[in-house]
Design an enzyme around this catalytic site. Structure first.
Site, mmCIF file in Angstrom:
data_model
loop_
_atom_site.group_PDB
_atom_site.id
_atom_site.type_symbol
_atom_site.label_atom_id
_atom_site.label_comp_id
_atom_site.label_asym_id
_atom_site.label_seq_id
_atom_site.Cartn_x
_atom_site.Cartn_y
_atom_site.Cartn_z
ATOM 1 N N LYS A 132 -28.012 -3.022 69.906
ATOM 2 C CA LYS A 132 -27.598 -2.818 71.323
ATOM 3 C C LYS A 132 -27.008 -4.120 71.913
ATOM 4 O O LYS A 132 -26.397 -3.766 72.990
ATOM 5 C CB LYS A 132 -29.091 -2.524 72.229
ATOM 6 C CG LYS A 132 -29.784 -3.781 72.409
ATOM 7 C CD LYS A 132 -30.820 -3.439 73.636
ATOM 8 C CE LYS A 132 -31.585 -4.659 74.107
ATOM 9 N NZ LYS A 132 -32.856 -5.451 73.150
ATOM 10 N N HIS A 261 -41.648 -9.206 70.424
ATOM 11 C CA HIS A 261 -40.478 -9.866 70.931
ATOM 12 C C HIS A 261 -40.515 -10.776 72.122
ATOM 13 O O HIS A 261 -41.243 -10.436 72.966
ATOM 14 C CB HIS A 261 -39.632 -8.543 71.562
ATOM 15 C CG HIS A 261 -38.142 -8.846 71.679
ATOM 16 N ND1 HIS A 261 -38.021 -10.118 72.642
ATOM 17 C CD2 HIS A 261 -36.767 -8.550 71.357
ATOM 18 C CE1 HIS A 261 -36.597 -10.153 72.361
ATOM 19 N NE2 HIS A 261 -36.032 -9.251 71.732
ATOM 20 N N GLU A 333 -35.234 -9.752 64.640
ATOM 21 C CA GLU A 333 -34.327 -8.948 65.220
ATOM 22 C C GLU A 333 -33.316 -9.343 66.056
ATOM 23 O O GLU A 333 -33.383 -9.274 67.352
ATOM 24 C CB GLU A 333 -35.004 -7.526 66.152
ATOM 25 C CG GLU A 333 -36.057 -6.692 64.980
ATOM 26 C CD GLU A 333 -36.883 -5.927 65.971
ATOM 27 O OE1 GLU A 333 -36.997 -6.221 67.293
ATOM 28 O OE2 GLU A 333 -37.723 -5.261 65.466
#
Ligand SMILES: *Cc1c(COP(=O)(O)O)cnc(C)c1O
Length: 509
Positions: A132, A261, A333
């Site tokens: 993204k 995250h 990530e």
């Protein structure tokens, strides 16, 4: 920090000329009078300390042609920023519509170098690039060839990655904890098994549409120190984890690990240690529920400026909380980390509003009040509805440098800097790029500004509000370290036909 700088002159040489006398091209100065464009095949002469062998030169000149993709050029980003400006001035002289359109230059060697940096600092953690952040077709190809995994959040992102033709679905994690039922079904069909969840309803959807999925609990951690806190939307508080796991067991689902995250743009490096401690607790909850977790996903949030510090704190925390981790696979990530500095954006000054007293002598010592009041308003042809959406959505603060002024790339160092503001092209007053930055007041319509660090959360979220097109991207493999490697790994795609059509930003004009 904004600064006017004299961009050091690149000395491009054409491939054909390499073996003979290098041809110095200096015509980029005063480009309005010049018709000669620096060869896009040129690359700046390397410093004498890096001798090129004939073999290297051969590799350098080997061309990369990927079907349906814009050309991959050579040479430093600065060279292509200048070429773009010169091209625009030629097109403008020919009265081409939108001749002075803003454009990106993407230096893919930067992506390569970031990957080297990742492997050096976090050798035991496999990066799954967060698509993204910038789903650019070249960026995805470079990373796919380098062997990273991919964090996808939608069907479309999954297809983009699989369409590259060289990524196995096992290299994808569907890291969106709240997915449409049809997306889960599609992931099952595409062979993507790893996916995150953080609520009971998601478990029921997965049990119905993808019972063999390998599930990862996204836990909530402290993200208060990040530019973009994600915890208000995602993450299971630790107290809810035992309940989630018992539901998963009842539904006969396989849960393989924990993810978190710390928030995007995380400058508080200690957040990683805190999050790993939470993950440890969640691992123990897994044991209690009868699961034997094998995956720890430490998410994204890595910042270029604080990467080494984050990596160290993260590694120490993993060492501390997971001393016996032979059977644990650790992934991350990262998004921003890989692409932020790889993209530069050049914008053209299309309008300007100067104070009424312009031309009168300025006071020699500006008062404090003066230093906070923009003297000149510059309007450029990309703004917050376009590439600078990062200002609204990603809480970024950007500052330009002068790219060209009065038809020259050489900005006199004597040119005084004054507080100025920079605005986007749309008719909305929210479209402000910099409310206050330091620029010469003598820039005029037609001059160019350049913004660095424009690779993350920019082009991918740009709209065409008010009829302004998304800026094009010009690609280069760079002019220094990593350039040859990028061309070599991308040449694999020259022959392989797999690959979706180029979608973002259009061609290089
Ligand atoms: C956005 C996002 C990332 C990437 O974050 P960066 O700050 O760009 O590294 C990683 N994982 C998930 C689940 C995300 O939503």
């Amino acid at each position: 920090m904004s600064r006017v700088e004299v961009i050091s002159a690149q000395v491009p040489i054409e491939c054909e000329n390499v073996r003979s006398e290098p041809t110095l091209v200096r015509s980029q100065e005063d480009f309005f009078g010049s018709t000669a464009e620096i060869s896009v095949n040129g690359f700046p002469s390397t410093s004498p300390s890096i001798p090129l062998s004939v073999n290297d030169l051969h590799n350098t000149c080997e061309d990369v042609h990927i079907p349906h993709m814009p050309p991959l050029l050579r040479g430093h980003a600065e060279l292509h920023l200048r070429n773009g400006v010169m091209r625009a001035s030629r097109l403008s002289a020919m009265h081409e519509p939108d001749a002075e359109k803003a454009f990106f230059v993407a230096d893919l060697s930067y992506v390569y170098k970031q990957h080297e940096r990742w492997k050096r600092c976090l050798p035991a953690i496999e990066p799954f690039y967060a698509v993204k952040c910038n789903p650019d077709p070249y960026v995805l190809r470079v990373l796919a060839a380098l062997g990273t995994g991919f964090d996808c959040a939608s069907n479309n992102e999954i297809s983009r990655v699989l369409d590259l033709g060289i990524v196995d679905p096992s290299r994808i994690i569907f890291a969106n904890p709240c997915k449409a039922l049809s997306f889960i079904r599609n992931a099952a069909k595409a062979g993507v098994e790893m996916m995150t969840f953080d609520n009971v309803d998601e478990l029921h959807k997965i049990a119905r549409s993808h019972p063999r999925a390998k599930l990862v609990v996204r836990i909530l951690t402290d993200d208060s120190k990040s530019l973009c806190a994600l915890g208000t939307k995602f993450g299971a508080p630790l107290v809810t984890v035992p309940g989630l796991l018992s539901t998963a067991r009842r539904l006969n689902l396989s849960v393989i690990g924990i993810s978190f995250h710390v928030g995007s743009g995380c400058f508080d490096t200690s957040a990683f240690a805190d999050a790993v401690a939470h993950a440890r607790t969640a691992f123990d909850m897994g044991k209690e529920a009868g699961y034997d977790f094998t995956l720890l996903d430490v998410g994204g949030g890595f910042e270029d400026a604080t990467f080494e510090a984050s990596a160290r704190i993260l590694s120490e925390a993993i060492e501390h909380y997971f001393p016996n981790r032979e059977s644990i696979r650790i992934i991350a990530e990262p998004g921003r980390f890989y692409v932020s500095n790889a993209f530069h954006l050049a914008g053209n000054i299309i309008a300007r509003r100067a104070p009424l007293d312009e031309g009168k002598r300025e006071a020699p010592v500006p008062s404090d009040e003066d230093s906070k009041t923009p003297r000149v308003m510059y309007y450029i042809n990309d703004g917050v509805y376009g590439s600078f959406n990062c200002i609204l959505f990603d809480h970024q603060i950007v500052h330009p440098h002068v790219l060209s002024m009065g038809g020259s790339f050489h900005v006199p160092s004597t040119e005084p800097l004054r507080p100025c503001s920079v605005w986007g092209p749309t008719c909305d007053s929210i479209d402000c790029v910099c409310p206050l930055t330091q620029l010469p007041t003598s820039l005029s319509v037609g001059d160019w500004l350049v913004f660095e660090n424009m690779g993350a959360y920019t082009v991918c979220a740009a709209s065409q509000f008010n009829g302004f097109e998304v800026s094009n991207v010009i690609y280069t493999s760079g002019g220094g370290a990593g350039s040859l490697e990028v061309r070599r790994i991308l040449s694999d795609f020259s022959t392989a036909s797999g690959g979706s059509d180029f979608e973002i930003g259009g061609g290089a004009g």
